[in-house]
Write an enzyme that holds these catalytic residues in place. Structure first.
Site, PDB file in Angstrom:
ATOM      1  N   HIS A  77      -7.391  75.655 -72.269  1.00  0.00           N
ATOM      2  CA  HIS A  77      -6.842  76.841 -71.597  1.00  0.00           C
ATOM      3  C   HIS A  77      -5.696  77.380 -72.446  1.00  0.00           C
ATOM      4  CE1 HIS A  77      -5.141  79.427 -68.467  1.00  0.00           C
ATOM      5  NE2 HIS A  77      -6.303  79.286 -67.872  1.00  0.00           N
ATOM      6  N   ASP A 103     -13.011  76.199 -64.326  1.00  0.00           N
ATOM      7  CA  ASP A 103     -14.462  76.414 -64.414  1.00  0.00           C
ATOM      8  C   ASP A 103     -15.258  75.128 -64.518  1.00  0.00           C
ATOM      9  OD1 ASP A 103     -13.600  79.280 -66.243  1.00  0.00           O
ATOM     10  OD2 ASP A 103     -14.604  79.259 -64.303  1.00  0.00           O
TER      11      ASP A 103
HETATM   12  C1  SDX Z   1     -10.755  80.908 -67.541  1.00  0.00           C
HETATM   13  O1  SDX Z   1      -6.577  82.921 -69.121  1.00  0.00           O
HETATM   14  C2  SDX Z   1      -6.838  82.511 -67.912  1.00  0.00           C
HETATM   15  O2  SDX Z   1      -5.997  82.348 -67.062  1.00  0.00           O
HETATM   16  C3  SDX Z   1      -8.341  82.304 -67.643  1.00  0.00           C
HETATM   17  C4  SDX Z   1      -8.677  81.672 -66.315  1.00  0.00           C
HETATM   18  C5  SDX Z   1      -8.356  82.577 -65.153  1.00  0.00           C
HETATM   19  O3  SDX Z   1      -8.173  82.070 -64.038  1.00  0.00           O
HETATM   20  O4  SDX Z   1      -8.405  83.831 -65.361  1.00  0.00           O
HETATM   21  O5  SDX Z   1      -7.967  80.446 -66.156  1.00  0.00           O
HETATM   22  C6  SDX Z   1     -10.174  81.383 -66.230  1.00  0.00           C
HETATM   23  O6  SDX Z   1     -11.249  81.706 -68.278  1.00  0.00           O
HETATM   24  C7  SDX Z   1     -10.635  79.461 -67.920  1.00  0.00           C
HETATM   25  C8  SDX Z   1     -11.161  79.161 -69.353  1.00  0.00           C
HETATM   26  C9  SDX Z   1     -12.684  79.076 -69.324  1.00  0.00           C
HETATM   27  N1  SDX Z   1     -13.221  78.963 -70.702  1.00  0.00           N
HETATM   28  C10 SDX Z   1     -13.753  77.827 -71.162  1.00  0.00           C
HETATM   29  O7  SDX Z   1     -13.747  76.772 -70.539  1.00  0.00           O
HETATM   30  C11 SDX Z   1     -14.406  77.957 -72.535  1.00  0.00           C
HETATM   31  C12 SDX Z   1     -14.016  76.762 -73.415  1.00  0.00           C
HETATM   32  N2  SDX Z   1     -12.596  76.884 -73.696  1.00  0.00           N
HETATM   33  C13 SDX Z   1     -12.207  77.455 -74.983  1.00  0.00           C
HETATM   34  O8  SDX Z   1     -13.036  78.393 -75.533  1.00  0.00           O
HETATM   35  C14 SDX Z   1     -10.705  77.723 -75.064  1.00  0.00           C
HETATM   36  O9  SDX Z   1     -10.071  76.589 -74.650  1.00  0.00           O
HETATM   37  C15 SDX Z   1     -10.129  78.926 -74.335  1.00  0.00           C
HETATM   38  C16 SDX Z   1     -10.842  80.173 -74.676  1.00  0.00           C
HETATM   39  C17 SDX Z   1     -10.126  78.713 -72.860  1.00  0.00           C
HETATM   40  C18 SDX Z   1      -8.654  79.057 -74.788  1.00  0.00           C
HETATM   41  O10 SDX Z   1      -8.680  79.348 -76.119  1.00  0.00           O
HETATM   42  P1  SDX Z   1      -7.331  79.438 -77.006  1.00  0.00           P
HETATM   43  O11 SDX Z   1      -6.115  79.269 -76.180  1.00  0.00           O
HETATM   44  O12 SDX Z   1      -7.417  80.651 -77.876  1.00  0.00           O
HETATM   45  O13 SDX Z   1      -7.437  78.147 -77.864  1.00  0.00           O
HETATM   46  P2  SDX Z   1      -7.919  78.126 -79.388  1.00  0.00           P
HETATM   47  O14 SDX Z   1      -9.252  78.796 -79.512  1.00  0.00           O
HETATM   48  O15 SDX Z   1      -6.791  78.637 -80.218  1.00  0.00           O
HETATM   49  O16 SDX Z   1      -8.119  76.554 -79.598  1.00  0.00           O
HETATM   50  C19 SDX Z   1      -7.055  75.733 -80.042  1.00  0.00           C
HETATM   51  C20 SDX Z   1      -7.740  74.539 -80.687  1.00  0.00           C
HETATM   52  C21 SDX Z   1      -8.812  74.939 -81.714  1.00  0.00           C
HETATM   53  O17 SDX Z   1      -8.963  73.849 -82.613  1.00  0.00           O
HETATM   54  P3  SDX Z   1      -8.079  73.857 -84.027  1.00  0.00           P
HETATM   55  O18 SDX Z   1      -8.317  75.213 -84.662  1.00  0.00           O
HETATM   56  O19 SDX Z   1      -6.652  73.629 -83.593  1.00  0.00           O
HETATM   57  O20 SDX Z   1      -8.691  72.707 -84.820  1.00  0.00           O
HETATM   58  O21 SDX Z   1      -8.453  73.811 -79.673  1.00  0.00           O
HETATM   59  C22 SDX Z   1      -9.850  73.863 -79.961  1.00  0.00           C
HETATM   60  C23 SDX Z   1     -10.088  74.998 -80.900  1.00  0.00           C
HETATM   61  O22 SDX Z   1     -11.230  74.766 -81.710  1.00  0.00           O
HETATM   62  N3  SDX Z   1     -10.507  74.061 -78.657  1.00  0.00           N
HETATM   63  C24 SDX Z   1     -11.613  73.442 -78.262  1.00  0.00           C
HETATM   64  C25 SDX Z   1     -11.853  73.893 -76.950  1.00  0.00           C
HETATM   65  N4  SDX Z   1     -10.899  74.761 -76.606  1.00  0.00           N
HETATM   66  C26 SDX Z   1     -10.067  74.868 -77.658  1.00  0.00           C
HETATM   67  N5  SDX Z   1     -12.417  72.558 -78.912  1.00  0.00           N
HETATM   68  C27 SDX Z   1     -13.490  72.123 -78.194  1.00  0.00           C
HETATM   69  N6  SDX Z   1     -13.792  72.497 -76.925  1.00  0.00           N
HETATM   70  C28 SDX Z   1     -12.986  73.383 -76.291  1.00  0.00           C
HETATM   71  N7  SDX Z   1     -13.264  73.754 -75.044  1.00  0.00           N
END
Ligand code: SDX
Length: 393
Positions: free
Chosen positions: A270, A327
């Protein structure tokens, strides 16, 4: 002032506005709606009371709440001509595609009888929108299955009406199951608002040009649809089914840690929560009693819990503070309630409609109306000479 700005892709460290609605402490995993902790609301409140709280800023008296719910239920009907829209979609349309279309179309039916600068009209817009979303969603489900649509009824509460419009048929009586209604009501509350997430920010940006508020909500639905946002609840269930059993968990965790970002653990991570999403905790507890009530096997829940426990032991997830988010468990409850996977994100859109429209109201009530218009860092070509086409090789 004019030439200086901070480049902040994804707005990780940008505050776009001030708001009195929702407070999140990402490090502690805390969430409050107008000062009330989500755990307290989930236990003692109701979605309709949370809607009242967001629109009017305070909790209602018994009488106020009863009147408000009667008003909301009486506004659940939609213009009969809107129902024609459902006949035009391809039979295999994703319900989110239908919702983007029909909610956008609301702006064709509701545009002249309100003034967005009048606070009373904004309240009327909020009630109209939130009341009609469950009906529009239920009709997306019913028409996709070729089932007759069911009109809302004053016999039922707001949440009961949603279940009634989704699942009753002329063939059988509709029985209200209080455990199911309470579970659904809680899920609605958990999703009501969440400060400046991608879809809410989209609604605010669209509304900042003074566009029709119903069309702005359609923009929010579009942003919610993606698997990185609201679409994650559908993606989680598909992922759990693909993993299949706990022996496959290590393989999928390995894929999730791959540098190429090709596979992410859906329902994990998140932008704001660097701790457990408080909503996921409520959802996990709820899973048990819904599965027990609906006598559904909880093997998919056990797999989800196993996946969570295994992931949270991995350095990759611990270092990046990747925890389950709201989720991760919702889909398991929806499936137990016989809601099809393709409708999961539509559920989120219905629930979040109160947050979107109240954030729009809050923005429209600001003294100074400014269009949202970020800058960019230009990294393209320097100025160059235009060669007329006849002189080009
Ligand atoms: C919702 O914003 C809100 O409030 C949203 C929400 C709401 O109520 O409106 O809470 C609802 O949308 C919840 C989120 C649902 N999405 C998912 O579950 C999809 C999977 N999650 C990711 O795609 C991600 O965690 C996000 C999109 C939720 C957040 O992305 P960020 O903050 O931009 O994080 P990032 O892409 O910069 O990741 C940071 C690191 C990266 O690795 P490095 O580059 O540091 O090596 O963490 C890794 C990412 O690759 N990473 C994950 C991951 N989420 C982040 N690696 C594996 N699996 C994951 N789920």
């Amino acid at each position: 002032k004019s030439g200086y700005f901070t480049l902040d892709p994804g707005f990780s460290s940008t505050g776009a506005c001030m708001s009195t609605m929702t407070y999140i402490d990402g490090d502690k995993g805390e969430l409050l709606y107008r000062g009330y902790p989500i755990e307290i609301l989930a236990k003692y409140s109701s979605y309709i009371e949370v809607c009242y709280l967001f629109i009017y800023g305070h909790l209602p008296s018994q009488k106020e709440l009863q009147l408000f719910e009667e008003t909301m239920v009486s506004e659940m009907m939609i213009n009969e001509k809107l129902i024609e829209f459902y006949k035009g979609f391809a039979s295999d349309s994703h319900p989110m595609a239908i919702m983007v279309g029909v909610v956008g179309a609301l702006s064709a039916f509701m545009h002249k009888d309100f003034d967005v600068n009048d606070p009373r009209d904004r309240e009327y817009i909020a009630i109209k929108l939130v009341a009609k979303m469950p009906t529009l969603a239920a009709y997306a489900y019913r028409t996709a299955l070729g089932l007759p649509i069911v009109y809302p009824s004053k016999k039922y509460s707001f949440i009961e009406n949603f279940l009634y419009m989704m699942f009753s048929t002329p063939m059988n009586d509709f029985n209200v199951d209080k455990v199911i209604v309470k579970a659904l009501d809680t899920i609605f509350m958990l999703h009501a608002d969440h400060e400046q997430n991608a879809s809410t920010s989209t609604v605010r940006i669209a509304g900042s040009s003074l566009a029709n508020p119903f069309a702005c909500i359609a923009a929010g639905i579009t942003a919610l649809w993606g698997p990185y946002h609201g679409g994650a609840n559908e993606a989680v269930l598909n992922m759990l089914k693909e993993i299949g059993n706990k022996e496959n968990i290590p393989k999928y965790l390995q894929k999730a840690k791959s540098k190429d970002n090709s596979f992410r653990l859906m329902g994990f991570g998140h932008r704001v929560y660097k701790n457990y999403d408080p909503r996921a905790k409520v959802m996990q507890e709820m899973c048990y009693n819904v599965l027990e009530k609906t006598k559904r096997a909880n093997d998919i829940l056990e797999l989800a819990i196993q996946l969570e426990q295994t992931a949270l032991k991995e350095d990759y997830f611990i270092q990046r503070k990747l925890y389950p988010n709201v989720d991760f468990y919702t889909g398991i409850v929806y499936e137990a309630l016989s809601i099809p996977t393709s409708m999961f994100t539509v559920m989120f859109a219905v629930q979040r409609s109160i947050g979107w429209i109240c954030q729009w109201m809050e923005m429209m009530s600001e003294k100074v109306q400014r269009i949202s218009r970020p800058r960019q860092l230009y990294v393209g070509e320097d100025q160059r000479e235009y060669i007329p086409i006849q002189n080009r090789k």
